[in-house]
Structures are given as structure tokens and as C-alpha cells.
Design a protein around this motif. Structure first.
Motif, PDB file in Angstrom:
ATOM      1  N   GLU A 271       0.837  -1.191   0.000  1.00 16.15           N
ATOM      2  CA  GLU A 271       0.000   0.000   0.000  1.00 16.15           C
ATOM      3  C   GLU A 271       0.874   1.243   0.000  1.00 16.15           C
ATOM      4  OE1 GLU A 271      -2.371  -0.285   3.476  1.00 16.15           O
ATOM      5  OE2 GLU A 271      -3.567  -1.988   2.740  1.00 16.15           O
ATOM      6  N   ALA A 272       0.388   2.302  -0.668  1.00 14.06           N
ATOM      7  CA  ALA A 272       1.081   3.586  -0.690  1.00 14.06           C
ATOM      8  C   ALA A 272       0.284   4.584   0.140  1.00 14.06           C
ATOM      9  CB  ALA A 272       1.228   4.081  -2.123  1.00 14.06           C
ATOM     10  N   GLU A 273       1.001   5.438   0.859  1.00 15.52           N
ATOM     11  CA  GLU A 273       0.338   6.408   1.735  1.00 15.52           C
ATOM     12  C   GLU A 273       1.117   7.716   1.729  1.00 15.52           C
ATOM     13  OE1 GLU A 273      -0.624   6.931   6.513  1.00 15.52           O
ATOM     14  OE2 GLU A 273      -0.287   4.923   5.664  1.00 15.52           O
ATOM     15  N   VAL A 274       0.391   8.819   1.524  1.00 16.84           N
ATOM     16  CA  VAL A 274       0.981  10.151   1.606  1.00 16.84           C
ATOM     17  C   VAL A 274       0.373  10.843   2.811  1.00 16.84           C
ATOM     18  CG1 VAL A 274       1.233  12.400   0.483  1.00 16.84           C
ATOM     19  CG2 VAL A 274       1.374  10.299  -0.875  1.00 16.84           C
ATOM     20  N   THR A 275       1.233  11.295   3.735  1.00 16.78           N
ATOM     21  CA  THR A 275       0.762  11.897   4.973  1.00 16.78           C
ATOM     22  C   THR A 275       1.212  13.344   5.082  1.00 16.78           C
ATOM     23  OG1 THR A 275       0.909  11.783   7.402  1.00 16.78           O
ATOM     24  CG2 THR A 275       2.807  10.997   6.159  1.00 16.78           C
ATOM     25  N   GLY A 276       0.425  14.142   5.785  1.00 20.41           N
ATOM     26  CA  GLY A 276       0.782  15.532   6.011  1.00 20.41           C
ATOM     27  C   GLY A 276       1.630  15.730   7.248  1.00 20.41           C
ATOM     28  N   TRP A 277       1.911  14.672   7.973  1.00 18.86           N
ATOM     29  CA  TRP A 277       2.765  14.750   9.157  1.00 18.86           C
ATOM     30  C   TRP A 277       4.234  14.817   8.745  1.00 18.86           C
ATOM     31  CZ3 TRP A 277       1.036  10.939  13.578  1.00 18.86           C
ATOM     32  CH2 TRP A 277      -0.249  11.293  14.011  1.00 18.86           C
ATOM     33  N   PRO A 278       5.098  15.394   9.588  1.00 15.10           N
ATOM     34  CA  PRO A 278       6.543  15.284   9.339  1.00 15.10           C
ATOM     35  C   PRO A 278       6.955  13.820   9.284  1.00 15.10           C
ATOM     36  CG  PRO A 278       6.085  16.932  11.018  1.00 15.10           C
ATOM     37  CD  PRO A 278       4.792  16.226  10.769  1.00 15.10           C
ATOM     38  N   ALA A 279       7.917  13.513   8.437  1.00 14.02           N
ATOM     39  CA  ALA A 279       8.276  12.111   8.191  1.00 14.02           C
ATOM     40  C   ALA A 279       8.681  11.372   9.456  1.00 14.02           C
ATOM     41  CB  ALA A 279       9.398  12.051   7.163  1.00 14.02           C
ATOM     42  N   GLY A 280       9.525  11.991  10.277  1.00 10.90           N
ATOM     43  CA  GLY A 280       9.976  11.320  11.497  1.00 10.90           C
ATOM     44  C   GLY A 280       8.830  10.972  12.414  1.00 10.90           C
ATOM     45  N   ARG A 281       7.925  11.928  12.606  1.00  9.43           N
ATOM     46  CA  ARG A 281       6.777  11.696  13.485  1.00  9.43           C
ATOM     47  C   ARG A 281       5.868  10.614  12.917  1.00  9.43           C
ATOM     48  NH1 ARG A 281       1.951  16.113  14.646  1.00  9.43           N
ATOM     49  NH2 ARG A 281       0.600  14.723  15.878  1.00  9.43           N
ATOM     50  N   ALA A 282       5.613  10.670  11.602  1.00  6.98           N
ATOM     51  CA  ALA A 282       4.720   9.693  10.982  1.00  6.98           C
ATOM     52  C   ALA A 282       5.280   8.274  11.093  1.00  6.98           C
ATOM     53  CB  ALA A 282       4.489  10.053   9.517  1.00  6.98           C
ATOM     54  N   LEU A 283       6.575   8.120  10.841  1.00  2.00           N
ATOM     55  CA  LEU A 283       7.180   6.791  10.882  1.00  2.00           C
ATOM     56  C   LEU A 283       7.293   6.268  12.315  1.00  2.00           C
ATOM     57  CD1 LEU A 283       9.905   7.360   8.158  1.00  2.00           C
ATOM     58  CD2 LEU A 283       7.920   5.840   7.973  1.00  2.00           C
ATOM     59  N   ALA A 284       7.608   7.163  13.253  1.00  2.00           N
ATOM     60  CA  ALA A 284       7.669   6.745  14.650  1.00  2.00           C
ATOM     61  C   ALA A 284       6.299   6.278  15.127  1.00  2.00           C
ATOM     62  CB  ALA A 284       8.176   7.886  15.528  1.00  2.00           C
ATOM     63  N   GLU A 285       5.255   6.967  14.730  1.00  2.00           N
ATOM     64  CA  GLU A 285       3.904   6.560  15.112  1.00  2.00           C
ATOM     65  C   GLU A 285       3.525   5.241  14.437  1.00  2.00           C
ATOM     66  OE1 GLU A 285       0.341   6.682  17.129  1.00  2.00           O
ATOM     67  OE2 GLU A 285       2.136   7.935  17.382  1.00  2.00           O
ATOM     68  N   ALA A 286       3.896   5.093  13.159  1.00  2.00           N
ATOM     69  CA  ALA A 286       3.587   3.851  12.438  1.00  2.00           C
ATOM     70  C   ALA A 286       4.302   2.663  13.065  1.00  2.00           C
ATOM     71  CB  ALA A 286       3.981   3.988  10.967  1.00  2.00           C
TER      72      ALA A 286
END
Length: 285
Positions: free
Chosen positions: A226-241
């Protein structure tokens, strides 16, 4: 394909978690587990009198015994390598193609989640380095593999590693790109149009990301990608994921000039310090 999975062990809780992760990785991929205790005596254990294994720290010997009991079919080698731990472990990992480390060793500083040896290895190794935290509050073996993508153009080395990990585990893959719109007249002078602009740019980036994944989906048809584009900063988005991911995979540029310079960017630092599960750092040009 590498024949061994190399893991650094020093008796700490972090290195124990790393060894357990590495053992499962080796078992899953049909490789040998190579446990390396670095530093200490300048004379290799193989050149010391007596049984080399008996010269290893007791915690390391106990850990090896536990892994043998848990995975009796897994071939496990345990050895001491003299010299600087960071240099010795990086060299061992590069020979085999994969290095696993605890995210903080015995020399870690209170308040930091990543120790100096782990950071040096992740920044300088020419092979993928996986950092594993002890007592992480997230990360699930059955979760997806999450891979961070920059600018809608995933690097082949990073995607190859991420898809292979997902295929070995029989799980899905999530490719995540962070999209932060810069400030400008179209934002400040037309605030009502901003949601539409953001949605349009995000949709365009999503199409590019889907196109980039197409050939990897063909190569790994068993992996749900799956592909996902997020509006969060990359570090925060990946840490949450990472809370629900089996593994988070990051790329690390390897410049041709100044090869000795540190090469971990802000996103990698954020994820390594705040991830809730294991993180792989994959070098690429």
C-alpha cells in the motif's frame, strides 16, 4: 544472499532483545546466527587457551543457551572480536550483509534511546543495520513492514530490503511519504484554497508513489503493498507507524565524497530515538 545474520551482544537488555530478533530473522531466512561480542581483550578468543566460549561474559553464554533451547534447529556461532566495538561490529556485518544491534548498550547515556555504537554503525555501515529496543511498547511481529519514502522516488536498495522482509514474514508493506507544503502566496493569500491545493498535490504524489511500487508488486506478488501520503513530518509519521509495524525501514544516503562523514539525517534520528519497534537503516547512493 548473506549466509549469516550478525548481532552484537554485550550482556545488556538491549543486546538481548537484538539477539532474539536476529535469531528469529536467521531462522526465518534459513541463515546462521552469528553472535559477536566486540571489544575487551586484544587477543582473539580463538587464540586464547581453553574453550573460547568459556571466555565470553556469562550473560552472553546464558543468552546463547536460551536461543539454542528456543530454536534448536538454528545454527548459532558465538565469538569475541577485539578492538573498537563499533568498527568490529560494522566490519562483521558488512562481510555477511546484515547487522543487528540493540538501540542502547551498556555505555548508553540516560535519556537517550540510541547508544553511540548503534548510531555509528547505522551512520557508517555499508550493509543494512537493524536497531532493536528492549522493552519497546509497540511493534508486532505480525504487523506490516513500513518503509519511508522521500519525494515519491523510493530507492531500489531500500525497497528491495523492505519487500524481502515483508515476503519472508508473510505480511504486507506500507510505503509512506511525508508531504509538507511550503509557505507561499498560494497558502497565505488564499487560505480557503489551501485544502484543495493540498489534496491535489497529495493525490499527484500518491500516483507517483504507486507507479514506483508497481514493478516491486510484480516481483513480490504475494506482498500486499500500500502507498500512503501523509501531512505529518516524516519522522513523526514513521515513529507513530512503528507502534504496530513489524519493522520500519529507512534509507540512508551514502555520499561518494567524504565517506567518513556522518550520514544520518533528521528523519532517521527522530525515528531511531522514538520508534516503538525495530528500525532498519539501509544505505544507498
Amino acid at each position: 544472499m548473506a549466509q549469516s545474520v550478525v548481532v552484537g551482544v554485550d550482556g545488556s537488555a538491549e543486546s538481548t532483545a537484538a539477539a532474539e530478533w536476529a535469531a528469529q530473522q536467521a531462522h526465518r531466512s534459513g541463515r546462521v546466527l552469528r553472535m559477536v561480542h566486540a571489544g575487551g581483550p586484544q587477543t582473539p578468543l580463538s587464540e586464547q587457551p581453553g574453550d573460547p566460549a568459556e571466555s565470553l561474559p556469562e550473560a552472553v553464554r546464558v543468552l546463547r543457551g536460551r536461543l539454542v533451547d528456543a530454536l534448536p534447529a538454528l545454527e548459532i556461532h558465538c565469538e569475541h572480536v577485539p578492538g573498537s566495538p563499533a568498527h568490529a561490529l560494522v566490519a562483521a556485518g558488512e562481510r555477511e550483509g546484515l547487522l543487528v544491534l540493540g538501540s542502547r548498550g551498556l555505555g548508553g547515556v540516560t535519556g537517550l534511546l540510541v547508544g553511540s555504537v548503534a548510531l555509528q554503525a547505522a551512520a557508517h555501515a555499508a550493509c543494512p543495520v537493524v536497531l532493536v529496543r528492549a522493552g519497546a511498547d509497540g511493534g508486532r511481529a505480525s504487523g506490516d513492514v513500513v518503509v519511508g519514502v522521500e519525494g515519491g522516488r523510493p530507492c531500489d536498495e531500500v525497497l528491495a530490503f523492505a519487500f524481502a522482509q515483508a515476503a519472508e514474514r508473510g505480511v504486507g508493506l506500507r510505503a509512506m511519504e511525508s508531504l509538507i507544503l511550503p509557505a507561499g502566496p498560494y497558502v497565505t493569500d488564499a487560505p480557503m484554497a489551501q485544502p484543495e491545493i493540498r489534496a491535489s498535490v497529495a493525490a499527484s504524489e500518491l500516483v507517483r508513489l504507486q507507479d514506483a511500487l508497481a514493478r516491486w508488486r510484480e516481483k513480490y506478488p504475494e506482498v500486499r503493498a500500500e502507498a500512503e501520503v501523509t501531512g505529518w513530518p516524516a519522522g513523526r509519521a514513521l515513529a507513530e507507524a512503528s507502534r504496530s509495524a513489524a519493522l520500519v525501514v529507512l534509507g540512508r544516503r551514502t555520499p561518494r565524497l567524504l565517506p567518513a562523514a556522518p550520514r544520518l539525517g533528521g528523519t532517521a534520528h527522530t525515528v531511531l530515538h522514538h520508534a516503538h519497534g525495530p528500525v532498519a537503516v539501509v544505505p544507498h547512493e
